[in-house]
Design a protein around this motif. Structure first.
Motif, PDB file in Angstrom:
ATOM      1  N   TRP A 114       0.849  -1.186   0.000  1.00  0.00           N
ATOM      2  CA  TRP A 114       0.000   0.000   0.000  1.00  0.00           C
ATOM      3  C   TRP A 114       0.887   1.239   0.000  1.00  0.00           C
ATOM      4  N   ARG A 115       0.511   2.194  -0.816  1.00  0.00           N
ATOM      5  CA  ARG A 115       1.233   3.459  -0.895  1.00  0.00           C
ATOM      6  C   ARG A 115       0.231   4.597  -0.751  1.00  0.00           C
ATOM      7  N   VAL A 116       0.744   5.785  -0.469  1.00  0.00           N
ATOM      8  CA  VAL A 116      -0.091   6.982  -0.419  1.00  0.00           C
ATOM      9  C   VAL A 116       0.368   7.891  -1.550  1.00  0.00           C
ATOM     10  N   LYS A 117      -0.576   8.339  -2.334  1.00  0.00           N
ATOM     11  CA  LYS A 117      -0.274   9.184  -3.494  1.00  0.00           C
ATOM     12  C   LYS A 117       0.321  10.504  -3.036  1.00  0.00           C
ATOM     13  N   ASP A 118       1.439  10.861  -3.673  1.00  0.00           N
ATOM     14  CA  ASP A 118       2.021  12.181  -3.453  1.00  0.00           C
ATOM     15  C   ASP A 118       1.819  12.981  -4.738  1.00  0.00           C
ATOM     16  N   SER A 119       2.587  14.013  -4.950  1.00  0.00           N
ATOM     17  CA  SER A 119       2.378  14.865  -6.110  1.00  0.00           C
ATOM     18  C   SER A 119       2.892  14.272  -7.417  1.00  0.00           C
ATOM     19  N   SER A 120       3.688  13.220  -7.327  1.00  0.00           N
ATOM     20  CA  SER A 120       4.203  12.593  -8.547  1.00  0.00           C
ATOM     21  C   SER A 120       3.222  11.566  -9.101  1.00  0.00           C
ATOM     22  N   PRO A 121       3.328  11.282 -10.396  1.00  0.00           N
ATOM     23  CA  PRO A 121       2.448  10.257 -10.987  1.00  0.00           C
ATOM     24  C   PRO A 121       2.695   8.891 -10.371  1.00  0.00           C
ATOM     25  N   ILE A 122       1.674   8.071 -10.351  1.00  0.00           N
ATOM     26  CA  ILE A 122       1.797   6.710  -9.858  1.00  0.00           C
ATOM     27  C   ILE A 122       2.569   5.888 -10.886  1.00  0.00           C
ATOM     28  N   ALA A 123       3.536   5.107 -10.426  1.00  0.00           N
ATOM     29  CA  ALA A 123       4.259   4.181 -11.303  1.00  0.00           C
ATOM     30  C   ALA A 123       3.349   2.992 -11.565  1.00  0.00           C
ATOM     31  N   LEU A 124       2.700   3.007 -12.700  1.00  0.00           N
ATOM     32  CA  LEU A 124       1.692   2.011 -13.017  1.00  0.00           C
ATOM     33  C   LEU A 124       2.309   0.644 -13.323  1.00  0.00           C
ATOM     34  N   PRO A 125       1.562  -0.423 -13.038  1.00  0.00           N
ATOM     35  CA  PRO A 125       2.050  -1.752 -13.359  1.00  0.00           C
ATOM     36  C   PRO A 125       2.162  -1.927 -14.883  1.00  0.00           C
TER      37      PRO A 125
END
Length: 129
Positions: A114-125
């Motif tokens: 589990w991660r929490v979104k920050d201002s950077s884009p999510i590294a998608l699978p």
């Protein structure tokens, strides 16, 4: 699935969830909305909501109820588009991770972290293309 059919599926998903697509995901349940905003409940790469941190029984029940609704909608759309349920749900999951998870909200990638979104884009699978 070919690259071309993934593109078609992506367009279909975008049309299916539309601009208000995320609203149906939590409509009418302030406790669920608050849990999402607090990072206790989050989106998963498989297209369903998950519990990232301890929550009340009511919130857990709301997550389960929403996932039942999502599964029904995904089943219907997958059948209409001739794709497997898991494939359709994962494509929705990619779309959600790409554009609907907001800063401070939790999300789960296939690695199980589990991660929490920050201002950077999510590294998608990789399956998100």
């Amino acid at each position: 699935m070919t690259r071309y059919s993934k593109s078609i599926l992506g367009v279909a998903v975008a049309l299916a969830i539309g601009a208000s697509g995320y609203a149906w995901a939590q409509a009418g349940d302030p406790a669920l909305t608050a849990a999402i905003a607090a990072g206790q409940v989050g989106e998963q790469a498989d297209g369903y909501l998950g519990v990232a941190k301890p929550v009340s029984g009511d919130v857990r029940a709301a997550v389960e109820a929403l996932n039942i609704k999502r599964r029904a909608a995904y089943t219907d759309q997958a059948a209409k588009h001739g794709v497997a349920l898991r494939e359709w749900a994962a494509t929705i999951g990619c779309q959600t991770l790409r554009g609907r998870v907001r800063t401070g909200q939790a999300y789960l990638l296939p690695d199980g972290v589990w991660r929490v979104k920050d201002s950077s884009p999510i590294a998608l699978p990789a399956n998100c293309g």
